[in-house]
Design a protein around this motif. Structure first.
Motif, PDB file in Angstrom:
ATOM      1  N   ASP A 132      -3.614   4.276  -3.238  1.00 15.80           N
ATOM      2  CA  ASP A 132      -3.118   5.202  -4.255  1.00 15.80           C
ATOM      3  C   ASP A 132      -4.059   5.275  -5.455  1.00 15.80           C
ATOM      4  OD1 ASP A 132      -0.938   5.741  -2.714  1.00 15.80           O
ATOM      5  OD2 ASP A 132       0.406   4.363  -3.752  1.00 15.80           O
ATOM      6  N   LEU A 133      -4.876   4.247  -5.653  1.00 17.36           N
ATOM      7  CA  LEU A 133      -5.857   4.242  -6.744  1.00 17.36           C
ATOM      8  C   LEU A 133      -7.238   4.685  -6.269  1.00 17.36           C
ATOM      9  CD1 LEU A 133      -4.839   0.892  -8.484  1.00 17.36           C
ATOM     10  CD2 LEU A 133      -4.362   3.225  -9.266  1.00 17.36           C
ATOM     11  N   GLY A 134      -7.331   5.123  -5.015  1.00 19.50           N
ATOM     12  CA  GLY A 134      -8.614   5.516  -4.474  1.00 19.50           C
ATOM     13  C   GLY A 134      -9.480   4.344  -4.067  1.00 19.50           C
ATOM     14  N   LEU A 135      -8.859   3.176  -3.897  1.00 17.37           N
ATOM     15  CA  LEU A 135      -9.575   1.945  -3.571  1.00 17.37           C
ATOM     16  C   LEU A 135      -9.239   1.503  -2.149  1.00 17.37           C
ATOM     17  CD1 LEU A 135      -8.982   0.153  -6.999  1.00 17.37           C
ATOM     18  CD2 LEU A 135     -11.038   1.382  -6.267  1.00 17.37           C
ATOM     19  N   VAL A 136      -9.663   0.302  -1.793  1.00 21.10           N
ATOM     20  CA  VAL A 136      -9.395  -0.248  -0.460  1.00 21.10           C
ATOM     21  C   VAL A 136      -8.821  -1.652  -0.619  1.00 21.10           C
ATOM     22  CG1 VAL A 136     -11.269   1.083   0.589  1.00 21.10           C
ATOM     23  CG2 VAL A 136     -11.723  -1.245  -0.232  1.00 21.10           C
ATOM     24  N   PRO A 137      -8.193  -2.191   0.430  1.00 21.64           N
ATOM     25  CA  PRO A 137      -7.639  -3.549   0.347  1.00 21.64           C
ATOM     26  C   PRO A 137      -8.713  -4.584   0.039  1.00 21.64           C
ATOM     27  CG  PRO A 137      -6.807  -2.401   2.278  1.00 21.64           C
ATOM     28  CD  PRO A 137      -7.908  -1.556   1.729  1.00 21.64           C
ATOM     29  N   GLU A 138      -8.295  -5.711  -0.563  1.00 22.27           N
ATOM     30  CA  GLU A 138      -9.223  -6.787  -0.909  1.00 22.27           C
ATOM     31  C   GLU A 138      -8.641  -8.148  -0.539  1.00 22.27           C
ATOM     32  OE1 GLU A 138      -7.221  -8.270  -2.978  1.00 22.27           O
ATOM     33  OE2 GLU A 138      -7.047  -7.268  -4.897  1.00 22.27           O
ATOM     34  N   PHE A 139      -9.429  -9.177  -0.803  1.00 21.17           N
ATOM     35  CA  PHE A 139      -9.069 -10.583  -0.584  1.00 21.17           C
ATOM     36  C   PHE A 139      -8.640 -10.845   0.862  1.00 21.17           C
ATOM     37  CE2 PHE A 139      -7.235 -14.390  -3.170  1.00 21.17           C
ATOM     38  CZ  PHE A 139      -8.143 -15.223  -2.543  1.00 21.17           C
ATOM     39  N   ALA A 140      -9.350 -10.217   1.797  1.00 21.06           N
ATOM     40  CA  ALA A 140      -9.118 -10.379   3.241  1.00 21.06           C
ATOM     41  C   ALA A 140      -7.723  -9.932   3.664  1.00 21.06           C
ATOM     42  CB  ALA A 140      -9.361 -11.819   3.700  1.00 21.06           C
ATOM     43  N   LEU A 159      -1.403   1.285   3.793  1.00 21.71           N
ATOM     44  CA  LEU A 159      -1.700   2.720   3.845  1.00 21.71           C
ATOM     45  C   LEU A 159      -0.673   3.541   3.074  1.00 21.71           C
ATOM     46  CD1 LEU A 159      -2.891   3.186   7.550  1.00 21.71           C
ATOM     47  CD2 LEU A 159      -4.160   2.395   5.541  1.00 21.71           C
ATOM     48  N   LEU A 160       0.607   3.293   3.322  1.00 14.60           N
ATOM     49  CA  LEU A 160       1.640   4.013   2.570  1.00 14.60           C
ATOM     50  C   LEU A 160       1.805   3.469   1.160  1.00 14.60           C
ATOM     51  CD1 LEU A 160       4.469   4.533   5.229  1.00 14.60           C
ATOM     52  CD2 LEU A 160       2.906   6.247   4.311  1.00 14.60           C
ATOM     53  N   GLY A 161       1.521   2.183   0.980  1.00 20.33           N
ATOM     54  CA  GLY A 161       1.681   1.570  -0.335  1.00 20.33           C
ATOM     55  C   GLY A 161       3.114   1.241  -0.681  1.00 20.33           C
ATOM     56  N   ASP A 162       3.978   1.084   0.337  1.00 20.75           N
ATOM     57  CA  ASP A 162       5.385   0.767   0.077  1.00 20.75           C
ATOM     58  C   ASP A 162       5.537  -0.598  -0.590  1.00 20.75           C
ATOM     59  OD1 ASP A 162       6.076   3.122   1.248  1.00 20.75           O
ATOM     60  OD2 ASP A 162       7.031   2.246   3.023  1.00 20.75           O
ATOM     61  N   SER A 235     -16.472   5.906  -7.255  1.00 24.14           N
ATOM     62  CA  SER A 235     -16.198   7.305  -6.910  1.00 24.14           C
ATOM     63  C   SER A 235     -15.437   8.014  -8.028  1.00 24.14           C
ATOM     64  CB  SER A 235     -15.388   7.389  -5.610  1.00 24.14           C
ATOM     65  OG  SER A 235     -14.068   6.943  -5.815  1.00 24.14           O
ATOM     66  N   PHE A 236     -15.613   9.320  -8.088  1.00 21.79           N
ATOM     67  CA  PHE A 236     -14.902  10.136  -9.080  1.00 21.79           C
ATOM     68  C   PHE A 236     -13.398  10.048  -8.854  1.00 21.79           C
ATOM     69  CE2 PHE A 236     -12.853  14.181 -10.152  1.00 21.79           C
ATOM     70  CZ  PHE A 236     -13.123  14.240 -11.512  1.00 21.79           C
ATOM     71  N   ASP A 237     -12.980  10.082  -7.586  1.00 22.24           N
ATOM     72  CA  ASP A 237     -11.553  10.059  -7.263  1.00 22.24           C
ATOM     73  C   ASP A 237     -10.882   8.801  -7.803  1.00 22.24           C
ATOM     74  OD1 ASP A 237      -9.145  10.944  -6.094  1.00 22.24           O
ATOM     75  OD2 ASP A 237      -9.517   9.741  -4.307  1.00 22.24           O
ATOM     76  N   ALA A 238     -11.477   7.633  -7.537  1.00 22.46           N
ATOM     77  CA  ALA A 238     -10.874   6.381  -7.981  1.00 22.46           C
ATOM     78  C   ALA A 238     -10.842   6.298  -9.500  1.00 22.46           C
ATOM     79  CB  ALA A 238     -11.632   5.196  -7.400  1.00 22.46           C
TER      80      ALA A 238
END
Length: 255
Positions: A132-140, A159-162, A235-238
Protein backbone atom coordinates in the motif's frame (compact mmCIF):
# COMPACT_ATOMS: atom_id res chain seq x y z
CA UNK A 1 14.93 14.40 26.12
CA UNK A 2 13.15 11.15 27.01
CA UNK A 3 14.98 7.90 26.37
CA UNK A 4 13.40 6.08 23.44
CA UNK A 5 14.73 2.69 24.57
CA UNK A 6 14.51 1.55 28.18
CA UNK A 7 17.06 -1.08 29.18
CA UNK A 8 17.18 -3.11 32.38
CA UNK A 9 18.77 -6.34 33.56
CA UNK A 10 17.63 -8.79 36.19
CA UNK A 11 19.77 -10.94 38.45
CA UNK A 12 17.93 -13.89 36.91
CA UNK A 13 19.77 -13.37 33.61
CA UNK A 14 17.10 -11.45 31.70
CA UNK A 15 17.72 -8.31 29.64
CA UNK A 16 14.67 -6.14 29.01
CA UNK A 17 14.58 -3.83 25.98
CA UNK A 18 11.47 -1.66 25.90
CA UNK A 19 10.66 0.76 23.08
CA UNK A 20 9.67 4.09 24.63
CA UNK A 21 8.25 6.49 22.08
CA UNK A 22 4.52 6.16 22.79
CA UNK A 23 3.70 9.66 21.52
CA UNK A 24 4.71 8.38 18.05
CA UNK A 25 3.15 4.94 18.59
CA UNK A 26 6.69 3.63 19.03
CA UNK A 27 7.63 4.21 15.39
CA UNK A 28 11.34 3.52 14.95
CA UNK A 29 13.74 6.20 13.74
CA UNK A 30 17.43 5.79 12.88
CA UNK A 31 18.66 6.67 16.36
CA UNK A 32 16.36 4.01 17.83
CA UNK A 33 17.62 1.41 15.36
CA UNK A 34 21.20 2.21 16.37
CA UNK A 35 20.41 2.00 20.06
CA UNK A 36 18.45 -1.22 19.70
CA UNK A 37 21.33 -2.78 17.81
CA UNK A 38 23.89 -1.55 20.34
CA UNK A 39 21.91 -2.85 23.29
CA UNK A 40 21.17 -6.16 21.55
CA UNK A 41 24.87 -6.69 20.84
CA UNK A 42 25.74 -5.80 24.44
CA UNK A 43 23.22 -8.31 25.75
CA UNK A 44 24.53 -11.00 23.40
CA UNK A 45 28.10 -10.45 24.62
CA UNK A 46 27.11 -10.33 28.30
CA UNK A 47 27.60 -13.84 29.68
CA UNK A 48 25.23 -13.11 32.57
CA UNK A 49 22.33 -12.55 30.11
CA UNK A 50 20.53 -15.70 29.00
CA UNK A 51 17.25 -14.28 27.69
CA UNK A 52 16.38 -11.05 25.86
CA UNK A 53 12.88 -9.61 26.18
CA UNK A 54 11.40 -7.02 23.83
CA UNK A 55 8.37 -4.95 24.77
CA UNK A 56 7.02 -1.41 24.33
CA UNK A 57 5.57 1.37 26.42
CA UNK A 58 2.14 2.84 25.79
CA UNK A 59 -0.87 1.64 23.84
CA UNK A 60 0.92 0.24 20.78
CA UNK A 61 3.85 -2.09 20.27
CA UNK A 62 5.33 -0.45 17.17
CA UNK A 63 3.83 1.52 14.28
CA UNK A 64 6.73 0.55 12.01
CA UNK A 65 9.34 2.90 10.60
CA UNK A 66 9.21 6.61 11.28
CA UNK A 67 8.42 7.38 7.65
CA UNK A 68 9.64 10.98 7.64
CA UNK A 69 12.97 9.88 9.11
CA UNK A 70 13.03 6.98 6.67
CA UNK A 71 12.67 9.24 3.62
CA UNK A 72 15.60 11.31 4.88
CA UNK A 73 17.80 8.17 5.06
CA UNK A 74 16.95 6.20 1.91
CA UNK A 75 20.35 4.63 1.20
CA UNK A 76 20.13 1.12 2.67
CA UNK A 77 23.76 0.04 2.58
CA UNK A 78 25.13 -2.90 4.55
CA UNK A 79 26.14 -0.62 7.44
CA UNK A 80 22.77 1.15 7.60
CA UNK A 81 21.28 0.98 11.14
CA UNK A 82 18.18 -0.85 9.91
CA UNK A 83 20.14 -3.48 7.99
CA UNK A 84 22.52 -4.04 10.89
CA UNK A 85 19.63 -4.62 13.29
CA UNK A 86 17.79 -6.99 10.95
CA UNK A 87 20.78 -9.28 10.56
CA UNK A 88 21.62 -9.06 14.28
CA UNK A 89 18.11 -10.09 15.34
CA UNK A 90 18.07 -12.91 12.80
CA UNK A 91 21.42 -14.13 14.15
CA UNK A 92 20.76 -13.63 17.87
CA UNK A 93 21.98 -16.79 19.64
CA UNK A 94 19.98 -16.17 22.82
CA UNK A 95 16.23 -16.68 23.20
CA UNK A 96 14.20 -13.65 22.13
CA UNK A 97 10.77 -13.04 23.66
CA UNK A 98 8.22 -10.36 22.79
CA UNK A 99 5.05 -8.97 24.36
CA UNK A 100 2.79 -7.13 21.91
CA UNK A 101 -0.09 -4.80 22.68
CA UNK A 102 -2.10 -2.67 20.27
CA UNK A 103 -0.77 -2.10 16.77
CA UNK A 104 2.25 -3.92 15.37
CA UNK A 105 2.78 -2.55 11.86
CA UNK A 106 5.47 -3.10 9.23
CA UNK A 107 8.78 -3.81 10.95
CA UNK A 108 6.79 -3.99 14.20
CA UNK A 109 5.10 -7.09 12.79
CA UNK A 110 7.90 -8.66 10.74
CA UNK A 111 10.36 -8.66 13.64
CA UNK A 112 7.98 -10.99 15.50
CA UNK A 113 8.85 -13.67 12.95
CA UNK A 114 12.35 -13.73 14.47
CA UNK A 115 11.23 -14.02 18.09
CA UNK A 116 11.33 -17.41 19.80
CA UNK A 117 8.26 -16.80 21.96
CA UNK A 118 5.54 -14.22 21.28
CA UNK A 119 2.71 -13.20 23.60
CA UNK A 120 -0.09 -10.99 22.31
CA UNK A 121 -2.45 -8.76 24.19
CA UNK A 122 -6.05 -9.38 23.22
CA UNK A 123 -6.12 -5.94 21.55
CA UNK A 124 -3.08 -6.64 19.35
CA UNK A 125 -3.38 -6.17 15.59
CA UNK A 126 -0.66 -7.09 13.11
CA UNK A 127 -0.40 -5.42 9.73
CA UNK A 128 2.09 -5.61 6.84
CA UNK A 129 1.14 -2.58 4.66
CA UNK A 130 4.23 -2.51 2.45
CA UNK A 131 2.50 -2.71 -0.94
CA UNK A 132 0.00 0.00 0.00
CA UNK A 133 3.03 2.29 0.44
CA UNK A 134 4.53 1.25 -2.88
CA UNK A 135 7.13 -0.87 -1.09
CA UNK A 136 7.87 -4.59 -0.72
CA UNK A 137 8.03 -6.97 2.28
CA UNK A 138 11.16 -6.91 4.46
CA UNK A 139 12.98 -8.79 7.23
CA UNK A 140 12.61 -12.12 5.38
CA UNK A 141 8.83 -11.95 5.77
CA UNK A 142 8.45 -13.03 2.13
CA UNK A 143 10.12 -16.30 3.18
CA UNK A 144 8.98 -16.78 6.77
CA UNK A 145 5.30 -15.85 6.52
CA UNK A 146 4.45 -18.43 3.81
CA UNK A 147 6.44 -21.05 5.72
CA UNK A 148 4.60 -20.27 8.94
CA UNK A 149 1.03 -19.75 7.77
CA UNK A 150 0.88 -20.96 4.15
CA UNK A 151 1.00 -19.17 0.81
CA UNK A 152 -2.59 -17.97 0.51
CA UNK A 153 -2.70 -16.58 4.04
CA UNK A 154 0.65 -14.86 3.51
CA UNK A 155 -0.77 -13.26 0.36
CA UNK A 156 -3.77 -12.07 2.34
CA UNK A 157 -1.41 -10.25 4.70
CA UNK A 158 1.32 -9.13 2.29
CA UNK A 159 -0.56 -8.52 -0.98
CA UNK A 160 -3.97 -7.40 0.28
CA UNK A 161 -2.50 -5.81 3.40
CA UNK A 162 -5.27 -7.13 5.67
CA UNK A 163 -4.89 -6.55 9.40
CA UNK A 164 -4.73 -9.62 11.62
CA UNK A 165 -6.34 -9.70 15.04
CA UNK A 166 -4.62 -11.36 17.99
CA UNK A 167 -6.79 -14.47 18.16
CA UNK A 168 -6.32 -15.22 14.46
CA UNK A 169 -2.58 -14.52 14.62
CA UNK A 170 -2.26 -17.04 17.44
CA UNK A 171 -4.46 -19.58 15.65
CA UNK A 172 -2.29 -19.25 12.53
CA UNK A 173 0.90 -19.91 14.50
CA UNK A 174 2.32 -16.39 14.76
CA UNK A 175 2.15 -16.27 18.56
CA UNK A 176 2.16 -18.58 21.56
CA UNK A 177 -0.73 -17.11 23.51
CA UNK A 178 -3.27 -14.28 23.64
CA UNK A 179 -3.82 -12.63 27.00
CA UNK A 180 -5.80 -9.79 28.57
CA UNK A 181 -3.69 -6.63 28.79
CA UNK A 182 -3.18 -6.94 32.54
CA UNK A 183 -1.76 -10.46 32.17
CA UNK A 184 0.59 -9.80 29.25
CA UNK A 185 3.72 -8.65 31.09
CA UNK A 186 3.41 -11.16 33.96
CA UNK A 187 3.12 -14.01 31.44
CA UNK A 188 6.14 -12.72 29.53
CA UNK A 189 8.15 -12.44 32.76
CA UNK A 190 7.22 -15.96 33.81
CA UNK A 191 8.33 -17.42 30.47
CA UNK A 192 11.59 -15.43 30.54
CA UNK A 193 12.39 -16.64 34.06
CA UNK A 194 11.69 -20.25 33.12
CA UNK A 195 14.12 -19.99 30.21
CA UNK A 196 16.76 -18.15 32.22
CA UNK A 197 16.71 -20.92 34.84
CA UNK A 198 17.63 -23.60 32.30
CA UNK A 199 21.22 -24.78 31.62
CA UNK A 200 22.83 -21.99 29.60
CA UNK A 201 24.79 -24.05 27.09
CA UNK A 202 21.94 -26.45 26.43
CA UNK A 203 19.65 -23.48 25.81
CA UNK A 204 22.06 -21.81 23.37
CA UNK A 205 22.81 -25.03 21.50
CA UNK A 206 19.13 -25.92 21.24
CA UNK A 207 18.22 -22.55 19.72
CA UNK A 208 21.16 -22.85 17.31
CA UNK A 209 19.95 -26.27 16.18
CA UNK A 210 16.42 -24.97 15.65
CA UNK A 211 17.65 -22.03 13.56
CA UNK A 212 20.47 -23.71 11.62
CA UNK A 213 18.55 -25.36 8.74
CA UNK A 214 17.62 -22.07 7.05
CA UNK A 215 19.80 -19.41 8.65
CA UNK A 216 21.74 -18.67 5.47
CA UNK A 217 18.53 -18.54 3.47
CA UNK A 218 17.07 -15.99 5.89
CA UNK A 219 20.06 -13.69 5.47
CA UNK A 220 19.98 -14.03 1.69
CA UNK A 221 16.27 -13.21 1.68
CA UNK A 222 16.79 -10.14 3.88
CA UNK A 223 19.42 -8.86 1.45
CA UNK A 224 17.32 -9.60 -1.64
CA UNK A 225 14.27 -7.88 -0.13
CA UNK A 226 16.37 -4.83 0.73
CA UNK A 227 17.52 -4.53 -2.89
CA UNK A 228 13.90 -4.42 -4.06
CA UNK A 229 12.90 -2.22 -1.11
CA UNK A 230 15.51 0.41 -1.93
CA UNK A 231 14.45 0.47 -5.58
CA UNK A 232 10.82 0.87 -4.51
CA UNK A 233 11.66 3.58 -1.98
CA UNK A 234 13.31 5.65 -4.71
CA UNK A 235 10.24 5.44 -6.94
CA UNK A 236 7.83 8.33 -7.46
CA UNK A 237 4.88 6.11 -6.53
CA UNK A 238 6.28 5.12 -3.12
CA UNK A 239 7.43 8.61 -2.21
CA UNK A 240 4.05 10.05 -3.22
CA UNK A 241 2.15 7.43 -1.21
CA UNK A 242 4.38 7.87 1.85
CA UNK A 243 4.13 11.65 1.55
CA UNK A 244 0.33 11.46 1.39
CA UNK A 245 0.23 9.23 4.47
CA UNK A 246 2.51 11.62 6.37
CA UNK A 247 0.28 14.54 5.43
CA UNK A 248 -2.78 12.71 6.75
CA UNK A 249 -1.00 11.81 9.99
CA UNK A 250 0.10 15.40 10.55
CA UNK A 251 -3.45 16.60 9.90
CA UNK A 252 -4.99 14.00 12.23
CA UNK A 253 -2.24 12.55 14.48
CA UNK A 254 -4.77 10.56 16.53
CA UNK A 255 -6.52 9.09 13.51
Amino acid sequence: MAMTLLVSREMAGICHLSINRPEKRNALNMDMYRELNNQLQTAIRDETVQVIVLSAQGADFCAGNDLADFLDNPELGSDHPIISLLHALADCPKPLLAAVQGHAVGIGATLLLHMDLVYLGDNARLRFPFIDLGLVPEFASSLLLPQRIGHVRACQLLLLGDALDAATACDWGLANQVLPAAELQPRLEAAARRLAAKPAQALLHSKALLKAPQQERIHRTISREIDYFQQALASFDARQRIGSLLARVRQDPDG
